[in-house]
Design a protein around this motif. Structure first.
Motif, mmCIF file in Angstrom:
data_model
loop_
_atom_site.group_PDB
_atom_site.id
_atom_site.type_symbol
_atom_site.label_atom_id
_atom_site.label_comp_id
_atom_site.label_asym_id
_atom_site.label_seq_id
_atom_site.Cartn_x
_atom_site.Cartn_y
_atom_site.Cartn_z
ATOM 1 N N UNK A 38 0.827 -1.204 0.000
ATOM 2 C CA UNK A 38 0.000 0.000 0.000
ATOM 3 C C UNK A 38 0.868 1.263 0.000
ATOM 4 N N UNK A 39 1.989 1.200 0.725
ATOM 5 C CA UNK A 39 2.919 2.338 0.687
ATOM 6 C C UNK A 39 3.453 2.532 -0.732
ATOM 7 N N UNK A 40 3.770 1.417 -1.401
ATOM 8 C CA UNK A 40 4.220 1.502 -2.802
ATOM 9 C C UNK A 40 3.127 2.082 -3.685
ATOM 10 N N UNK A 41 1.906 1.646 -3.411
ATOM 11 C CA UNK A 41 0.764 2.131 -4.190
ATOM 12 C C UNK A 41 0.679 3.658 -4.113
ATOM 13 N N UNK A 42 0.902 4.182 -2.912
ATOM 14 C CA UNK A 42 0.860 5.646 -2.748
ATOM 15 C C UNK A 42 2.061 6.290 -3.454
ATOM 16 N N UNK A 43 3.238 5.726 -3.194
ATOM 17 C CA UNK A 43 4.457 6.332 -3.747
ATOM 18 C C UNK A 43 4.443 6.356 -5.264
ATOM 19 N N UNK A 44 3.821 5.360 -5.859
ATOM 20 C CA UNK A 44 3.859 5.251 -7.326
ATOM 21 C C UNK A 44 2.786 6.097 -8.019
ATOM 22 N N UNK A 45 1.965 6.744 -7.249
ATOM 23 C CA UNK A 45 0.938 7.604 -7.844
ATOM 24 C C UNK A 45 1.268 9.048 -7.453
ATOM 25 N N UNK A 46 1.493 9.864 -8.457
ATOM 26 C CA UNK A 46 1.962 11.221 -8.170
ATOM 27 C C UNK A 46 0.975 11.990 -7.283
ATOM 28 N N UNK A 47 -0.293 11.890 -7.603
ATOM 29 C CA UNK A 47 -1.306 12.623 -6.819
ATOM 30 C C UNK A 47 -1.320 12.151 -5.358
ATOM 31 N N UNK A 48 -1.373 10.827 -5.181
ATOM 32 C CA UNK A 48 -1.452 10.299 -3.816
ATOM 33 C C UNK A 48 -0.171 10.597 -3.042
ATOM 34 N N UNK A 49 0.948 10.497 -3.771
ATOM 35 C CA UNK A 49 2.224 10.761 -3.121
ATOM 36 C C UNK A 49 2.307 12.230 -2.686
ATOM 37 N N UNK A 50 1.803 13.125 -3.545
ATOM 38 C CA UNK A 50 1.799 14.557 -3.181
ATOM 39 C C UNK A 50 0.970 14.791 -1.922
#
Lengths: 159, 426
Positions: free
Chosen positions: A89-101
């Motif tokens: 799930x952390x990867x999922x966030x990191x790999x999505x620019x919007x979610x990571x922002x």
């Protein structure tokens, strides 16, 4: 000629040493990222309550039907505590620019990310840290991500 | 020599102890004069407020007492009741309401408190070309017990009682006037300009019969200590004497923050709470305090505002959240003791979303906010309501959200959904 060869040898040696140095740094850094990535976010009573409300809310009924989540129940709601799942799930966030922002914007604030799940879905969203569980606050609608438990699909909902 | 020194030291300690003890018991002298005296950071007044705090565990009373501005008070002695009165402002977030705390201390040392709300009639205020003086004042006056119950409610027209909503107190008439209590000076050294400091005074006195005929005998109630005079202070920072009030055109009213807004439509929703005139007046105050009268106001300058909706005397009223509820454009964060601040007889809570449909809330609310505001209660709003209901074990409590377009009502029945009403009353 001998002097030129000697210089080339010396340069190769420097490159080798520098490469080894960079590799060592990178390896230890990558390891630390992996360790951090496996960590699961802290649990919050109010965050869990938010997921329970989502599952019952009339306003989200169409959305839940559309994504096939209408069978999820309040009893199934629990925090994600498995390191591997949290890593994914952390990867999922990191790999999505919007979610990571979004995730980065909440660093050093009173908010954090939360991972909750039911039988067939994960729920990723941001809310006030658990130390505020004794004082619920009003607030705006914010992004609430629902993810299929095989991570094959996700949906965004503002709630 | 040593013995002598010890003896001297002992005497000194005893003398100092005696002096300290005497000093602790001796509160600042109370002047017995019927003139109004301005007190600043007065220890005796602070002590009286503290004593009231210590004697109550009632949430509303504690809430009121915590909001008393202890730095400034007016005192006077009333020979008719043989009591000394103190009046101080309560710190509130609603500029169109002046709330005062009135404390009485009688000869026996008994201390009682009352809360006085003075609500400006914004239509009247904005219809003026020049300020006519307090003897022409129009507005509402409410006197509440420390528990928040309305003991007296009246409309004042031209400085005198217009009508009384509480017939139990129909034998009272109130008049309002100004009195000078000192002066204030401001400006650089040597160029100070001084102005008189006025206090608005409301005198309530018996007119006509008292008691009997089914009315409640005053002696039965806390409001038997209703003082002869109630001081109501005017915030001259907001309303400096001599300044002309803003005049709004036809069909416009003041929003309470110096701006004119279209006169709101009254509510006719079929919802008893929203259709209550008192609640509509409170919604206007909440919306005015939200600083969102139009979409041109920068979003980060707006604020969520709100309060508890209570049922009282057969009607409804809003007890506004105290300043300890931290506000920003995207939420209100209560203090950790928020459960102690919930008034009795609560039937709901209301708060504003200071936005209009379609606005991008990501600026003030962060990157997780909506790019196009859609209205309605949020996850935190539902969580707040659920926590409130669970704490009070009262599942009939409703949540209300007001925004630039709609009013939303929601309750524990998440599966039933939200009831939307067209914006009205604010």
């Amino acid at each position: 000629m001998w002097i030129l060869n000697n210089n080339i040898m010396r340069i190769r040696k420097y490159i080798l040493v520098a490469g080894l140095f960079i590799f060592t740094i990178y390896s230890s850094f990558a390891q630390s990222i992996d360790l951090k990535n496996n960590e699961c976010p802290a649990k919050s009573r109010l965050a869990k309550l938010g997921v329970e409300i989502f599952i019952q809310l009339a306003g989200s009924k169409d959305f839940r039907e559309q994504i096939g989540a209408s069978g999820e129940t309040v009893e199934q709601v629990q925090a994600v505590e498995n390191g591997q799942t949290c890593s994914a799930l952390n990867d999922f966030i990191s790999n999505n620019r919007k979610f990571n922002n979004i995730n980065q914007s909440y660093k050093d604030t009173d908010k954090q990310v939360y991972f909750y799940k039911t039988d067939n879905f994960y729920y990723v969203f941001w809310g006030r840290k658990p130390e505020f569980d004794d004082r619920p606050a009003t607030g705006p609608k914010t992004l609430f991500i629902v993810i299929k438990n095989d991570l094959s699909q996700f949906w965004e909902y503002y709630f | 020599m040593l013995k002598m020194n010890l003896f001297k030291q002992l005497c000194l300690i005893v003398l100092v102890s005696l002096f300290t003890a005497c000093h602790e018991q001796e509160l600042p002298t109370k002047e017995r004069t019927e003139d109004f005296i301005l007190l600043q950071n007065d220890a005796h007044f602070e002590g009286l407020v503290s004593s009231l705090k210590g004697n109550t565990n009632q949430r509303t009373a504690t809430n009121y007492l915590n909001a008393v501005d202890l730095s400034r008070a007016i005192t006077w002695y009333d020979s008719a009741t043989a009591a000394t009165f103190y009046s101080a402002n309560l710190v509130t977030d609603v500029p169109s309401i002046k709330t005062s705390f009135l404390l009485s201390e009688n000869e026996a040392g008994e201390v009682n408190g009352l809360i006085i709300e003075y609500i400006l009639d914004v239509d009247w205020y904005n219809s003026l070309d020049e300020f006519p003086g307090w003897n022409a004042y129009n507005g509402q006056l409410k006197i509440r017990s420390m528990e928040g119950a309305v003991l007296y409610s009246t409309e004042i027209e031209n400085g005198a009682t217009k009508k009384l909503s509480n017939q139990r107190l129909s034998s009272y008439t109130c008049v309002t006037y100004n009195t000078v209590v000192g002066q204030t000076c401001a400006g650089p050294g040597g160029q100070e300009v001084c102005y008189p400091v006025y206090e608005m005074v409301t005198e309530c006195f018996p007119t006509g019969s008292e008691g009997g005929g089914g009315t409640i005998n005053m002696a039965d109630h806390a409001w038997q200590t209703l003082p002869k005079r109630a001081i109501l202070e005017v915030d001259y920072v907001l309303d400096p004497p001599g300044t002309l009030p803003k005049v709004c055109g036809d069909g416009m009213v003041s929003d309470g923050n110096g701006e004119c807004v279209p006169k709101p439509d009254p509510c006719d929703t079929g919802n008893n709470i929203l259709d209550s005139e008192e609640i509509q007046s409170d919604l206007l105050k909440i919306w005015s305090g939200s600083n969102a009268n139009n979409g041109d106001i920068p979003m980060d300058e707006r604020l969520e505002q709100g309060g508890w909706i209570i049922e009282i005397n057969g009607g409804y009223d809003v007890v506004f959240f105290p300043p300890t509820f931290l506000r920003d454009p995207c939420g209100m964060s209560p203090p950790s003791n928020w459960k102690d601040l919930i008034p009795d007889n609560i039937v709901g809570y209301v708060h504003s979303h200071p936005f209009y449909i379609g606005e991008n809330t990501m600026g003030p609310c962060g990157t997780g906010g909506e790019t196009s505001y859609k209205g309605g209660p949020s996850r935190p709003d539902y969580v707040f309501l659920t926590e409130l209901m669970n704490h009070l074990s009262n599942f009939s409590i409703k949540g209300y959200v007001i925004d630039g377009n709609k009013i939303y009502s929601y309750d524990y029945r998440y599966s039933i959904g939200i009831v939307k009403y067209n914006r009205c009353g604010y």
